[in-house]
Motif scaffolding. Structure first.
Motif, PDB file in Angstrom:
ATOM      1  N   LEU A 913       0.928  -1.159   0.069  1.00 28.24           N
ATOM      2  CA  LEU A 913      -0.106  -0.488   0.325  1.00 28.24           C
ATOM      3  C   LEU A 913       0.698   1.216  -0.041  1.00 28.24           C
ATOM      4  CD1 LEU A 913      -2.818   0.741   0.395  1.00 28.24           C
ATOM      5  CD2 LEU A 913      -2.726   0.918   3.065  1.00 28.24           C
ATOM      6  N   MET A 914       1.811   1.058   0.859  1.00 30.84           N
ATOM      7  CA  MET A 914       3.206   2.578   1.257  1.00 30.84           C
ATOM      8  C   MET A 914       3.687   2.708  -0.888  1.00 30.84           C
ATOM      9  SD  MET A 914       2.597   3.792   3.539  1.00 30.84           S
ATOM     10  CE  MET A 914       3.571   5.251   3.538  1.00 30.84           C
ATOM     11  N   SER A 915       3.771   1.254  -1.299  1.00 31.30           N
ATOM     12  CA  SER A 915       4.314   1.521  -2.388  1.00 31.30           C
ATOM     13  C   SER A 915       3.485   2.451  -3.566  1.00 31.30           C
ATOM     14  CB  SER A 915       4.703   0.264  -3.427  1.00 31.30           C
ATOM     15  OG  SER A 915       3.782  -0.555  -3.206  1.00 31.30           O
ATOM     16  N   LEU A 916       1.894   2.448  -3.115  1.00 31.03           N
ATOM     17  CA  LEU A 916       1.459   3.482  -4.026  1.00 31.03           C
ATOM     18  C   LEU A 916       1.344   4.565  -3.745  1.00 31.03           C
ATOM     19  CD1 LEU A 916      -1.384   1.170  -3.770  1.00 31.03           C
ATOM     20  CD2 LEU A 916       0.310   1.292  -5.776  1.00 31.03           C
ATOM     21  N   HIS A 917       1.517   4.814  -2.681  1.00 30.26           N
ATOM     22  CA  HIS A 917       1.966   6.072  -1.465  1.00 30.26           C
ATOM     23  C   HIS A 917       2.797   7.596  -2.435  1.00 30.26           C
ATOM     24  CE1 HIS A 917       1.042   9.493   0.185  1.00 30.26           C
ATOM     25  NE2 HIS A 917       2.297   9.466   1.281  1.00 30.26           N
ATOM     26  N   GLU A 918       2.142   8.324  -3.416  1.00 28.22           N
ATOM     27  CA  GLU A 918       3.153   9.793  -3.412  1.00 28.22           C
ATOM     28  C   GLU A 918       2.867  10.711  -2.133  1.00 28.22           C
ATOM     29  OE1 GLU A 918       3.204  10.652  -7.446  1.00 28.22           O
ATOM     30  OE2 GLU A 918       3.669   8.601  -7.978  1.00 28.22           O
ATOM     31  N   PRO A 919       4.062  10.965  -1.326  1.00 20.40           N
ATOM     32  CA  PRO A 919       3.505  12.132  -0.682  1.00 20.40           C
ATOM     33  C   PRO A 919       3.803  13.578  -1.152  1.00 20.40           C
ATOM     34  CG  PRO A 919       5.784  11.436   0.066  1.00 20.40           C
ATOM     35  CD  PRO A 919       5.407  10.247  -1.121  1.00 20.40           C
ATOM     36  N   TYR A 920       2.640  14.754  -0.741  1.00 14.96           N
ATOM     37  CA  TYR A 920       2.977  15.625  -1.246  1.00 14.96           C
ATOM     38  C   TYR A 920       3.891  16.173  -1.266  1.00 14.96           C
ATOM     39  CZ  TYR A 920       1.842  20.969  -1.101  1.00 14.96           C
ATOM     40  OH  TYR A 920       1.419  22.285  -1.475  1.00 14.96           O
ATOM     41  N   LYS A 921       4.088  17.016  -2.498  1.00 19.63           N
ATOM     42  CA  LYS A 921       5.697  17.878  -2.967  1.00 19.63           C
ATOM     43  C   LYS A 921       5.045  19.377  -3.584  1.00 19.63           C
ATOM     44  CE  LYS A 921       5.874  15.394  -6.862  1.00 19.63           C
ATOM     45  NZ  LYS A 921       5.238  14.738  -6.461  1.00 19.63           N
ATOM     46  N   VAL A 922       6.086  20.096  -4.077  1.00 16.73           N
ATOM     47  CA  VAL A 922       5.248  21.302  -4.581  1.00 16.73           C
ATOM     48  C   VAL A 922       5.469  20.462  -5.902  1.00 16.73           C
ATOM     49  CG1 VAL A 922       6.480  23.511  -5.749  1.00 16.73           C
ATOM     50  CG2 VAL A 922       6.840  22.565  -3.352  1.00 16.73           C
ATOM     51  N   PHE A 923       4.083  20.981  -6.669  1.00  9.45           N
ATOM     52  CA  PHE A 923       4.014  20.483  -7.644  1.00  9.45           C
ATOM     53  C   PHE A 923       3.846  21.065  -8.981  1.00  9.45           C
ATOM     54  CE2 PHE A 923       1.366  17.351  -6.435  1.00  9.45           C
ATOM     55  CZ  PHE A 923       0.593  17.940  -5.483  1.00  9.45           C
ATOM     56  N   SER A 924       3.870  22.880  -8.652  1.00  8.72           N
ATOM     57  CA  SER A 924       4.884  23.630 -10.049  1.00  8.72           C
ATOM     58  C   SER A 924       6.259  23.480 -10.301  1.00  8.72           C
ATOM     59  CB  SER A 924       4.324  25.421  -9.565  1.00  8.72           C
ATOM     60  OG  SER A 924       2.789  25.058  -9.228  1.00  8.72           O
ATOM     61  N   ASP A 925       6.098  24.334 -11.598  1.00 10.23           N
ATOM     62  CA  ASP A 925       7.753  23.680 -11.667  1.00 10.23           C
ATOM     63  C   ASP A 925       8.476  25.226 -12.005  1.00 10.23           C
ATOM     64  OD1 ASP A 925       6.159  20.968 -14.460  1.00 10.23           O
ATOM     65  OD2 ASP A 925       7.404  20.613 -11.886  1.00 10.23           O
ATOM     66  N   TRP A 926       7.906  26.262 -11.647  1.00  8.57           N
ATOM     67  CA  TRP A 926       8.457  26.698 -11.922  1.00  8.57           C
ATOM     68  C   TRP A 926       9.390  27.389 -11.473  1.00  8.57           C
ATOM     69  CZ3 TRP A 926       2.792  26.708 -11.593  1.00  8.57           C
ATOM     70  CH2 TRP A 926       2.313  27.018 -10.682  1.00  8.57           C
ATOM     71  N   ASP A 927       9.600  26.958 -10.095  1.00 15.75           N
ATOM     72  CA  ASP A 927      10.534  27.306  -9.098  1.00 15.75           C
ATOM     73  C   ASP A 927      10.148  25.986  -7.643  1.00 15.75           C
ATOM     74  OD1 ASP A 927       7.792  29.098  -6.069  1.00 15.75           O
ATOM     75  OD2 ASP A 927       7.729  27.432  -7.888  1.00 15.75           O
ATOM     76  N   ALA A 928       9.819  24.880  -8.523  1.00 13.85           N
ATOM     77  CA  ALA A 928      10.672  23.495  -7.523  1.00 13.85           C
ATOM     78  C   ALA A 928      11.481  23.906  -7.092  1.00 13.85           C
ATOM     79  CB  ALA A 928       9.893  22.424  -8.018  1.00 13.85           C
ATOM     80  N   ASN A 929      12.083  23.579  -7.547  1.00 17.04           N
ATOM     81  CA  ASN A 929      13.773  23.527  -6.679  1.00 17.04           C
ATOM     82  C   ASN A 929      14.254  24.911  -5.855  1.00 17.04           C
ATOM     83  OD1 ASN A 929      14.382  22.053  -8.380  1.00 17.04           O
ATOM     84  ND2 ASN A 929      14.718  22.922 -10.515  1.00 17.04           N
ATOM     85  N   ASN A 930      13.565  26.000  -6.071  1.00 14.17           N
ATOM     86  CA  ASN A 930      13.400  26.999  -4.918  1.00 14.17           C
ATOM     87  C   ASN A 930      12.638  27.119  -3.720  1.00 14.17           C
ATOM     88  OD1 ASN A 930      15.652  27.926  -6.341  1.00 14.17           O
ATOM     89  ND2 ASN A 930      14.116  28.831  -7.970  1.00 14.17           N
TER      90      ASN A 930
END
Length: 942
Positions: A913-930
């Motif tokens: 079940l946990m292998s199917l889970h993707e935790p929350y992250k910043v979705f927008s690509d314009w400043d995801a690295n910052n």
């Protein structure tokens, strides 16, 4: 029913047991018929599986090992109650079965009363009087008989009876009086020869039994120090899923990075209960209790000393008028020694904490709750706390200043890195002002998962049924009974953690994916320009709660008068421009279709007004409808004359429709006249393509405009609702508010119908004009009634944490509209923050549940190892006692390991079940690295 078909059979067989069955009179005893002397069989046992009749000698011989069975004897007419004592059975203690004592010591008056789980027995009992004889109480205990007193006992209860009543009191909250009455009636239902009254003795034995079980299960018999070495709160069952340093936490938990440190937070809830009162009977001096401060209640002596010297702060509520704050000292407590209970407990798993319960003397005072809070945390090494209290916004203000009044050994160490979140339970939060609803919300606070904070309320539901009996008890007896109930509930919670955590993580993984997808779609449609500043603001607030709260609306909602003014100005503007009655003389293809759409709208308006006319309309109302219908029919006829120039096929269809129409009511027929616009003709009917293209563009704009009006009206309506609930008082003001809301609702309904008509037309034109479904249906989805809701409203029965935003707020173009409307822009910002919070909380919940599962297994392993250690005794006790203590410790260790195996088996599917889970992250690509994607914890709020 099948039972009714065999009802006679059941009744007859029950009645058969009342007599001798197939015999007309008792026969000779079949057990001793080979002897020289035969005896008449007249006696049978009511509790043995064997229902045969025996003679007196055989029944006594057969029951030497079962002396507490009930028998009955045939008296010639029926079976009358009898007893083994009257037949000569004597119970011998202190010797193996079958061996008689050479110096028996009969019980007082040769009668001993034994309380069994089914009835009360008067027996002939002999104590051993030999030189090596044990004390009478030891002789009784060796035979699983619990003496009512330690000196010259005259009665006892079987272990089975005490255990049976114990379970009934835990599960059914049965009182000792009710249990005794049931036993007495079972012994003699006629009450002609009732058993000796042993109610007081039963109360005493049950208290002692509970206390002994508490010590036994706490491992005190496996400790050389014995009961006297019990530490405060040691006998309380700990929550296996909560973090316990040096037990179930990683070695490096204190130095965990900020992105993981929140996983080791301790969640506690505070609450008071005013149903568990105690009348002013007895006293702590007369009934101090058998173990004070060893379990869930605080030590009464120190607690009372503190209450006598503490100072109650005078602090009026800066939030709403909460009774717990303003009326803390005004509650009626006349004739009461305790007006209720205060508690501190684990809010993640509903466990009562040790040394966390105390009596309320004069209401829910800060001084009392402060003492209980710090008592429950004494010796705590946790650096992060999440505290839930229904008045946390007030109680937390001067908490650390008030800590100086608490006894030094209860005060928390001054750790500068300690971080605390004061929150209000979700169900109680709406009773607070708007500022508190955003600042003290579980939904918006990082690092709390999907905790609701309402665990204490669920705990009271388990204890409240015992209020009827505990209010009449002395202080010691009351505390011991409540502690017994709390311990039993903690144990049931422990064995149920396997199913509970599995159910929660299954729900969390699925809902997390749903919320993340919803938020991702919403964020991408808004675009980076809109979302960028919002993200910066919400992350700044999460890092420092003194920053502006992004969950609070910055735009003041429109007042009722402003809404009424806007509606009237809009109507005046439409009338002044002639849009409602205007008809163009110079008809072009664009004018033709535009006018057709206007006429379609007028038809809908007229149809609605006709349906709302009612059965008892006045002549003036009917005249107005007829005049409008006639005027609209003239406009329709003029429009049809122009339509036949551009689309003769439509004119032919209309002419055929008129020839077949047999309407008896010409007025009602006007709103139903078919205009035969290009979208209504179908692909096989000849129609100029440019007319279809024009209608496509106008319909698309019509649908977009209808959505914009729906969104704006929903926001205005939400503001009017809020103003009405908060400020409007009196019938006149409420009537005006409802009138405005009704007009807004009519406007929303009109716009919804306009949108649905436009979308149906687009669906009909799309295949003819080769319009792909993705090019228009993505932003113009099917509009259900449930989709028409405010930006902050969920579907029916959806809570804030599970709420999904309607698609009308997530389609393309909303952000552009928001830029032109400050109210919608502010609402979108708040809703984006809430959508992000929902995704983050569910993602945190999955991580927290995974960590709690690990902690449960680690705790049970530690508990098993602890019992293994207790099985190794260094001496100091007799050999037989040592062997028993070792066996008990090994059995407890085996139970802990069995729970571990069962939990591992129950959770076998969790890794997949946990292998199917993707935790929350910043979705927008314009400043995801910052962007820092960790979940910072909130600092101490003072």
């Amino acid at each position: 029913m099948v039972f009714l078909e065999v009802l006679d059979t059941y009744l007859h067989e029950m009645m058969r047991h009342e007599g001798l069955g197939d015999n007309t009179s008792p026969g000779m005893c079949t057990n001793c018929r080979t002897e020289t002397v035969t005896r008449l069989a007249t006696v049978r046992c009511k509790e043995c599986f064997d229902r045969r009749l025996y003679c007196h000698t055989c029944i006594v011989s057969a029951h030497e090992r079962m002396p507490l069975h009930r028998i009955e004897e045939w008296n010639g007419d029926y079976f009358a109650p009898s007893c083994l004592k009257s037949l000569g059975l004597r119970i011998q203690l202190g010797h193996p079965h079958g061996e008689r004592c050479v110096n028996p010591q009969p019980a007082f008056d040769d009668t001993f009363t034994i309380v069994d789980s089914a009835s009360v027995h008067e027996v002939s009992l002999d104590f051993c009087g030999c030189e090596t004889a044990k004390l009478p109480i030891i002789q009784l205990l060796r035979h699983c008989l619990f003496p009512a007193t330690s000196v010259a006992p005259r009665s006892a209860a079987t272990f089975a009876a005490l255990d049976h009543f114990h379970m009934l009191s835990l599960e059914g909250k049965l009182s000792a009086f009710e249990f005794w009455r049931a036993l007495a009636r079972t012994t003699d239902k006629t009450e002609i020869n009732p058993p000796p009254d042993r109610y007081e003795a039963l109360l005493r034995m049950m208290r002692e039994w509970r206390h002994l079980l508490l010590l036994k299960r706490g491992g005190r018999c496996n400790d050389p120090a014995g009961p006297s070495g019990t530490a405060p709160g040691e006998l309380a069952l700990k929550c296996p899923a909560c973090p316990h340093p040096n037990i179930n936490l990683p070695m490096d938990w204190e130095t965990a990075p900020a992105g993981k440190a929140w996983l080791y937070s301790l969640f506690v809830g505070i609450d008071a209960n005013f149903r568990l009162k105690r009348k002013n009977v007895s006293s702590d001096r007369a009934d101090p209790g058998l173990g004070r401060g060893w379990s869930y209640f605080v030590e009464e002596g120190a607690y009372q000393d503190y209450l006598k010297t503490c100072k109650e702060p005078v602090q009026k509520s800066t939030c709403n008028a909460h009774k717990a704050v303003n009326d803390a000292t005004k509650r009626e407590f006349k004739g009461l020694a305790a007006s209720g209970l205060g508690t501190i407990e684990c809010i993640r798993h509903d466990f009562k904490r040790g040394m966390s319960i105390g009596d309320l003397r004069q209401g829910e005072r800060y001084s009392v709750m402060d003492y209980l809070f710090f008592s429950s945390l004494q010796g705590s090494a946790h650096q992060r706390l999440v505290i839930s209290y229904d008045i946390a916004c007030q109680w937390s203000i001067h908490l650390w200043e008030r800590m100086s009044d608490i006894p030094p050994h209860l005060q928390l160490p001054p750790l500068p890195e300690r971080q605390v979140a004061f929150l209000v339970p979700k169900f109680h939060l709406p009773a607070h002002i708007t500022a508190c609803q955003t600042s003290f919300s579980f939904n918006y606070t990082p690092g709390v998962g999907r905790t609701d904070g309402e665990a204490p309320e669920r705990g009271w539901d388990f204890l409240n049924p015992a209020a009827g009996q505990t209010k009449e008890m002395g202080p010691g007896a009351r505390r011991e009974l409540l502690e017994d109930l709390m311990g039993d509930r903690n144990w049931k919670k422990t064995v149920g953690l396997g199913k509970t955590l599995l159910r929660r993580i299954k729900t969390a993984v699925a809902t997390c994916a749903e919320q993340i997808d919803s938020h991702s779609d919403f964020e991408k449609r808004l675009g980076p320009t809109v979302v960028g500043p919002w993200r910066t603001a919400v992350e700044a607030w999460e890092a420092d709660s003194t920053k502006p709260n992004p969950f609070a609306s910055a735009v003041k909602t429109m007042s009722q008068h402003a809404v009424r003014l806007e509606l009237n100005e809009e109507e005046a503007l439409l009338l002044a421009q002639g849009k409602l009655e205007l008809f163009h003389e110079d008809v072009t293809p664009c004018v033709l279709i535009s006018t057709g759409l206007d006429l379609e709208e007028q038809q809908r308006t007229l149809a609605r007004d006709i349906s709302g006319l009612g059965l008892h309309a006045t002549d003036r109302q009917r005249l107005n409808i007829i005049q409008r219908a006639n005027a609209l029919r003239n406009k329709l006829n003029m429009w049809l004359d122009h339509q036949k120039l551009y689309c003769p096929a439509a004119f032919v269809l209309h002419s055929g429709e008129n020839s077949n129409s047999q309407s008896a009511d010409p007025v009602a027929a006007v709103p139903t006249m078919n205009l035969w616009l290009p979208s209504s003709l179908g692909p096989r009917t000849t129609c100029p393509t440019n007319l279809r293209e024009i209608e496509w563009k106008l319909r698309f704009a019509q649908a977009q405009d209808a959505l914009n009006h729906i969104r704006a009206s929903l926001q205005i309506r939400a503001g009017v609702f809020q103003q009405k609930d908060r400020f409007e008082r009196g019938q006149r003001a409420m009537t005006r508010s409802r009138s405005v809301i009704a007009r807004l609702q009519d406007k929303i309904d009109d716009c919804a119908e306009r949108y649905r008509v436009a979308r149906r037309a687009l669906a009909a034109l799309a295949p003819i004009l080769n319009k792909s479904h993705e090019s228009w249906a993505t932003s113009l989805q099917e509009l259900r009634d449930g989709d028409i809701r405010a930006i902050s409203a969920g579907e029916i029965r959806e809570t804030e944490g599970r709420r999904t935003m309607s698609w009308i707020w997530r389609v393309e173009g909303v952000a552009e509209t928001a830029g032109q409307n400050e109210t919608i822009h502010d609402s979108l910002r708040v809703e984006w923050c809430k959508s992000r919070a929902r995704a983050m909380r569910w993602s945190e919940e999955v991580e927290l549940l995974e960590e709690e599962m690990r902690r449960v297994l680690a705790f049970l392993d530690w508990k098993a190892a602890q019992w293994d250690t207790r099985a190794v005794l260094d001496g100091g006790m007799r050999t037989d006692i040592t062997r028993g203590a070792q066996a008990y410790a090994k059995r407890q260790a085996s139970i802990m390991r069995s729970l571990t195996r069962e939990f591992r088996r129950t959770w076998a599917s969790v890794p997949m079940l946990m292998s199917l889970h993707e935790p929350y992250k910043v979705f927008s690509d314009w400043d995801a690295n910052n962007v820092d994607t960790t979940s910072p914890y909130i600092e101490v709020r003072s």
